[in-house]
Design an enzyme around this catalytic site. Structure first.
Site, PDB file in Angstrom:
ATOM      1  N   SER A  92       0.821  -1.206   0.000  1.00 57.49           N
ATOM      2  CA  SER A  92       0.000   0.000   0.000  1.00 57.49           C
ATOM      3  C   SER A  92       0.858   1.260   0.000  1.00 57.49           C
ATOM      4  O   SER A  92       1.590   1.513  -0.942  1.00 57.49           O
ATOM      5  CB  SER A  92      -0.978  -0.047   1.181  1.00 57.49           C
ATOM      6  OG  SER A  92      -1.940   0.960   1.092  1.00 57.49           O
ATOM      7  N   ASP A 234      -2.185   6.507  -3.117  1.00 59.84           N
ATOM      8  CA  ASP A 234      -0.990   5.802  -2.682  1.00 59.84           C
ATOM      9  C   ASP A 234      -0.646   4.737  -3.716  1.00 59.84           C
ATOM     10  O   ASP A 234      -1.232   4.702  -4.806  1.00 59.84           O
ATOM     11  CB  ASP A 234      -1.195   5.204  -1.289  1.00 59.84           C
ATOM     12  CG  ASP A 234      -2.363   4.222  -1.230  1.00 59.84           C
ATOM     13  OD1 ASP A 234      -3.165   4.192  -2.179  1.00 59.84           O
ATOM     14  OD2 ASP A 234      -2.474   3.488  -0.227  1.00 59.84           O
ATOM     15  N   ASP A 236      -1.187   1.563  -4.169  1.00 62.17           N
ATOM     16  CA  ASP A 236      -2.174   0.597  -4.664  1.00 62.17           C
ATOM     17  C   ASP A 236      -3.557   1.212  -4.845  1.00 62.17           C
ATOM     18  O   ASP A 236      -4.517   0.503  -5.130  1.00 62.17           O
ATOM     19  CB  ASP A 236      -2.251  -0.620  -3.741  1.00 62.17           C
ATOM     20  CG  ASP A 236      -2.813  -0.290  -2.365  1.00 62.17           C
ATOM     21  OD1 ASP A 236      -2.648   0.860  -1.907  1.00 62.17           O
ATOM     22  OD2 ASP A 236      -3.430  -1.178  -1.743  1.00 62.17           O
ATOM     23  N   ASP A 238      -5.825   2.379  -2.896  1.00 57.23           N
ATOM     24  CA  ASP A 238      -6.965   2.225  -1.987  1.00 57.23           C
ATOM     25  C   ASP A 238      -7.216   3.522  -1.218  1.00 57.23           C
ATOM     26  O   ASP A 238      -8.309   3.758  -0.732  1.00 57.23           O
ATOM     27  CB  ASP A 238      -6.801   1.034  -1.045  1.00 57.23           C
ATOM     28  CG  ASP A 238      -5.614   1.129  -0.108  1.00 57.23           C
ATOM     29  OD1 ASP A 238      -4.719   1.969  -0.343  1.00 57.23           O
ATOM     30  OD2 ASP A 238      -5.555   0.346   0.864  1.00 57.23           O
TER      31      ASP A 238
END
Length: 441
Positions: A92, A234, A236, A238
């Site tokens: 992440s 960020d 990834d 999410d």
């Protein structure tokens, strides 16, 4: 082994191919017969995804490979393919030397605490159910059988979940895998300029976490252009954070309040972690919406958001959940919903100014005895205060504010947060809470 955000740590030390193989084996051994596997752009991601897929197949599970994809794309894909689970190789917002593994249910919700512990126990005990040589799992790419790609499905879902508009905005993907955001926004009619849009797991342009400090480039570009606002993801995608047209970085608590006021109707609840600002509850109270407090971590917010009557869930770090759409934090969805809101009620700066904010202080006390200190803090607090919650750490409410004492999950620290409606009172609460922790050390 699992934190609230899955397995996460430095590659080669905490996160290895042996671990990914074992998690894959454990997931298949728990009866998950078909698993979607995706990864972010980190250099280590391919080998870890290969190892996890091998473990899954070795214990009889079929694997659908997505390759590089945003975490919300993978989480949503589990339901789209009627699979049993999803596995994302990502750390992440962590630095490039880290990686990790996160597991997903078909609802889009991350594995809960019991599910995580079940997998961890199998890994610890090496309790795996290996398939016979002629019954190994199969592997196929998502795009086989002339299907639309997972990214295309995600874009279609985003377009269907947000109103069209004509905003001008900057999208900073942070060299992550959130390119579906710009695609969906353009499909919705917005004028989009991208920044750091090429996936690169070394994150050369800025650190992956979209903080105010890390998003200075986005803020400067947005302010210098004719953009209405800017958003940042960020690694990834999410998470999603925002800056106004003037380049002001919007605090997570304020953005939570902005989203929640739009999503909730009178009588609804909004799920927020215990460290969320008073500003959110105060803003929602004016429209007869209440807050439901959870433990810190988007997985706990998602669990509460799955309950009837909860219209929205958010964490000030940038995780936003619309349970009617999906129970995973979906940064691209948040970007599209924010664009629709700004297109209808321009500008973002005015929406931000509508939220009254209060002084807040954060600090920590270093200790090698976190558990013992927290036990003593709980005893003292229960004896000395009335409005006490031990949901996550110890939270004490007062007439003018609150303080929270929590043990750090990764460092030898006990963290202290205090907020009040006046500067004098927040200073008093912060000093009071810090002294309490120090006395219990």
């Amino acid at each position: 082994m699992f934190g609230t955000s899955g397995v996460r740590g430095r590659v080669g030390d905490d996160v290895t191919c042996d671990l990914a193989l074992a998690v894959g084996r454990a997931l298949a051994s728990e009866g998950h017969e078909e698993v979607v596997v995706g990864r972010d752009a980190r250099e280590s991601g391919r080998m870890l995804a290969d190892a996890a897929a091998a473990g899954l197949r070795e214990c009889g599970a079929d694997v659908i490979r997505l390759g590089e994809a945003a975490t919300p794309t993978v989480a949503r894909s589990v339901g789209w393919r009627d699979a049993d689970a999803g596995l994302v190789v990502t750390a992440s917002h962590n630095p490039p030397e880290d990686n990790g593994l996160k597991l997903w249910n078909p609802s889009g919700q991350a594995f809960d605490e019991d599910q995580r512990e079940t997998i961890a126990a199998r890994v610890r005990e090496e309790e795996f159910s290996f398939a016979d040589w002629d019954d190994l799992g199969e592997e196929r790419e998502w795009g086989s059988q002339n299907r639309k790609s997972a990214d295309q499905r995600h874009v279609e879902a985003l377009v269907g979940a947000a109103a069209s508009g004509n905003c001008s905005l900057v999208v900073d993907a942070g060299n992550g895998v959130g390119q579906v955001t710009a695609t969906a926004l353009r499909r919705l009619g917005h004028d989009v300029r991208t920044l750091n849009a090429t996936p690169d797991g070394s994150f050369p342009a800025r650190p992956s976490e979209p903080t105010a400090e890390n998003c200075r480039g986005l803020a400067e570009l947005t302010a210098a252009s004719d953009a209405d606002f800017g958003i940042a993801h960020d690694g990834d995608a999410d998470r999603m954070r925002a800056v106004t047209g003037d380049g002001e970085f919007v605090s997570g608590d304020v953005l939570l309040a902005v989203f929640a006021r739009e999503a909730a109707n009178p009588g609804d609840e909004v799920a927020v972690p215990v460290d969320t600002s008073l500003a959110v509850a105060d803003a929602l109270e004016r429209q007869a919406v209440s807050v439901a407090r959870t433990r810190v971590g988007d997985v706990y917010v998602a669990e509460r958001a799955s309950d009837c009557g909860v219209a929205f869930g958010g964490e000030p770090s940038g995780a936003w959940i619309w349970p009617a759409e999906t129970l995973c934090p979906d940064g691209p969805l948040a970007a599209c919903r924010l664009a629709a809101l700004v297109a209808r009620r321009k500008p973002l700066g005015r929406l931000v100014d509508d939220i009254e904010t209060y002084p807040l202080r954060r600090g920590s006390v270093r200790t090698d005895r976190k558990a013992a200190v927290m036990d003593r803090v709980r005893e003292r607090v229960r004896a000395e205060y009335r409005a006490v919650s031990a949901l996550d750490g110890v939270r004490v409410g007062t007439d003018e504010g609150w303080f929270l004492v929590r043990a750090s999950g990764t460092e030898p620290l006990v963290r202290v947060t205090a907020e009040a409606r006046s500067r004098t009172r927040v200073d008093d609460l912060f000093v009071e809470a810090t002294a309490l922790v120090e006395d219990c050390e």
